[in-house]
Motif scaffolding. Structure first.
Motif, short mmCIF file in Angstrom:
data_model
loop_
_atom_site.label_atom_id
_atom_site.label_comp_id
_atom_site.label_asym_id
_atom_site.label_seq_id
_atom_site.Cartn_x
_atom_site.Cartn_y
_atom_site.Cartn_z
N HIS A 102 0.83 -1.21 0.00
CA HIS A 102 0.00 0.00 0.00
C HIS A 102 0.86 1.26 0.00
O HIS A 102 0.55 2.24 -0.68
N LEU A 103 1.94 1.24 0.76
CA LEU A 103 2.85 2.38 0.78
C LEU A 103 3.49 2.60 -0.59
O LEU A 103 3.62 3.74 -1.04
N VAL A 104 3.87 1.51 -1.23
CA VAL A 104 4.47 1.62 -2.56
C VAL A 104 3.47 2.19 -3.56
O VAL A 104 3.79 3.07 -4.37
N GLU A 105 2.23 1.69 -3.48
CA GLU A 105 1.20 2.21 -4.38
C GLU A 105 0.93 3.68 -4.11
O GLU A 105 0.76 4.48 -5.04
N LEU A 106 0.88 4.07 -2.83
CA LEU A 106 0.66 5.47 -2.47
C LEU A 106 1.77 6.35 -3.02
O LEU A 106 1.51 7.44 -3.55
N ARG A 107 3.01 5.88 -2.90
CA ARG A 107 4.14 6.63 -3.44
C ARG A 107 4.00 6.81 -4.95
O ARG A 107 4.21 7.91 -5.48
N ASP A 108 3.62 5.73 -5.65
CA ASP A 108 3.46 5.81 -7.10
C ASP A 108 2.34 6.78 -7.48
O ASP A 108 2.49 7.55 -8.44
N ARG A 109 1.24 6.76 -6.73
CA ARG A 109 0.12 7.66 -7.03
C ARG A 109 0.52 9.11 -6.82
O ARG A 109 0.18 9.99 -7.61
N ILE A 110 1.27 9.36 -5.72
CA ILE A 110 1.72 10.73 -5.45
C ILE A 110 2.68 11.20 -6.52
O ILE A 110 2.61 12.35 -6.98
N MET A 111 3.56 10.32 -6.96
CA MET A 111 4.52 10.69 -8.01
C MET A 111 3.81 10.99 -9.32
O MET A 111 4.14 11.97 -10.00
N ARG A 112 2.80 10.21 -9.66
CA ARG A 112 2.05 10.46 -10.90
C ARG A 112 1.30 11.78 -10.83
O ARG A 112 1.27 12.54 -11.81
N ALA A 113 0.71 12.04 -9.67
CA ALA A 113 0.01 13.32 -9.51
C ALA A 113 0.99 14.48 -9.60
O ALA A 113 0.70 15.51 -10.25
N GLY A 114 2.14 14.34 -8.94
CA GLY A 114 3.15 15.40 -8.99
C GLY A 114 3.68 15.61 -10.39
O GLY A 114 3.89 16.76 -10.82
N ILE A 115 3.90 14.52 -11.13
CA ILE A 115 4.39 14.63 -12.50
C ILE A 115 3.37 15.36 -13.37
O ILE A 115 3.73 16.18 -14.23
N ALA A 116 2.09 15.07 -13.17
CA ALA A 116 1.05 15.74 -13.95
C ALA A 116 1.07 17.24 -13.72
O ALA A 116 0.98 18.04 -14.67
N VAL A 117 1.23 17.66 -12.46
CA VAL A 117 1.29 19.09 -12.15
C VAL A 117 2.53 19.72 -12.77
O VAL A 117 2.48 20.82 -13.35
N ILE A 118 3.67 19.02 -12.67
CA ILE A 118 4.93 19.56 -13.21
C ILE A 118 4.87 19.69 -14.72
O ILE A 118 5.34 20.67 -15.30
N VAL A 119 4.27 18.70 -15.39
CA VAL A 119 4.16 18.74 -16.85
C VAL A 119 3.33 19.94 -17.28
O VAL A 119 3.69 20.69 -18.21
N VAL A 120 2.20 20.15 -16.62
CA VAL A 120 1.36 21.31 -16.95
C VAL A 120 2.11 22.60 -16.64
O VAL A 120 2.05 23.56 -17.42
N PHE A 121 2.83 22.63 -15.53
CA PHE A 121 3.60 23.83 -15.16
C PHE A 121 4.65 24.15 -16.22
O PHE A 121 4.80 25.31 -16.63
#
Length: 260
Positions: free
Chosen positions: A19-38
């Motif tokens: 679950h921790l690994v999945e949470l990390r992956d989800r946070i990274m994907r969300a962060g990457i999406a924000v960075i790409v738009v930025f």
């Protein structure tokens, strides 16, 4: 022979780690999406800040202007604004990542509720921000310029202070427009009834003016443009909750009288 309790403990630890690994992956994907738009918007950062500052600039007196009191303010403030815009644009992806993480632990009827709830919350928050930008900001800045005129002082605003002010207003009105969602959830979860919501209406009205007095500048017009929408949205939430509860009751009655 292995100990069943030890095996169960190891299994729980593996599940927790996964679950921790999945949470990390989800946070990274969300962060990457924000960075790409930025990164896609960063070239237009000065223009985005000018667009944000337009309600103020249109209502400043002739000698009024935006100033920079920090050496790096002219660079970092537009970057902050652009990051904020990128986050708002990428918010559906961020919300989807949150949804994908919690969905396996939800019941089927909860899954059906979450999707329209998240979608309507996002739309209402955007409506609150738009209301602040197109209605609240011009009104407040016009009133403040009128109060400043008799003083004979130049109305020069630091861009960092201006950003803090508009962020506070965006959050305040974005959250205010979530009131119907909160009211419907309270009724849906059985915490309050429509009848009780009507009974506490006077307290909500007083609370709306107290909140607006704390959040907005100390003038009547600014307080009204937050308090009145808050009250109207509360009433809209009561109407929506009454409709939803009535529909649920009809469905429950049909299921109760349905032939087995």
């Amino acid at each position: 022979m292995s100990d069943p309790q030890q095996t169960q403990t190891e299994g729980n630890e593996e599940t927790f780690i996964s679950h921790l690994v999945e949470l990390r992956d989800r946070i990274m994907r969300a962060g990457i999406a924000v960075i790409v738009v930025f990164l896609g918007l960063v070239y237009w950062a000065p223009d985005i800040f000018k667009l944000l500052a337009r309600p103020l600039m249109m209502n400043l007196p002739k000698d009024g202007k935006l100033i920079v009191t920090d050496v790096t303010g002219s660079f970092f403030v537009p970057m902050k604004v652009t990051m904020m815009v990128a986050f708002v644009i990428a918010l559906p992806i961020v919300l989807y990542q949150i949804w994908a993480f919690v969905a396996p632990g939800l019941y089927q009827h909860e899954k059906k509720l979450v999707v329209p709830l998240v979608g309507s919350s996002y739309i209402l928050f955007l409506c609150g921000m738009a209301f602040a930008y197109f209605v609240v900001f011009p009104t407040i800045f016009r009133v403040m310029a009128h109060y400043n005129a008799p003083l004979g002082a130049a109305m020069n605003t630091d861009i960092d202070n201006y950003l803090s002010f508009v962020l506070t207003m965006f959050i305040a009105f974005g959250v205010t427009f979530e009131v119907p969602i909160v009211v419907v959830l309270l009724v849906r979860m059985g915490i309050l009834t429509v009848k009780k919501l009507r009974q506490i209406r006077p307290y909500v009205v007083v609370g709306a003016f107290v909140v607006s007095a704390v959040v907005t500048p100390p003038d009547v017009f600014s307080q009204l443009i937050l308090a009145v929408p808050l009250i109207v949205l509360y009433e809209a939430g009561i109407i929506a909750a009454r409709l939803i509860v009535g529909k649920q009751k009809e469905v429950a009655d049909e299921e109760e009288h349905a032939p087995s």
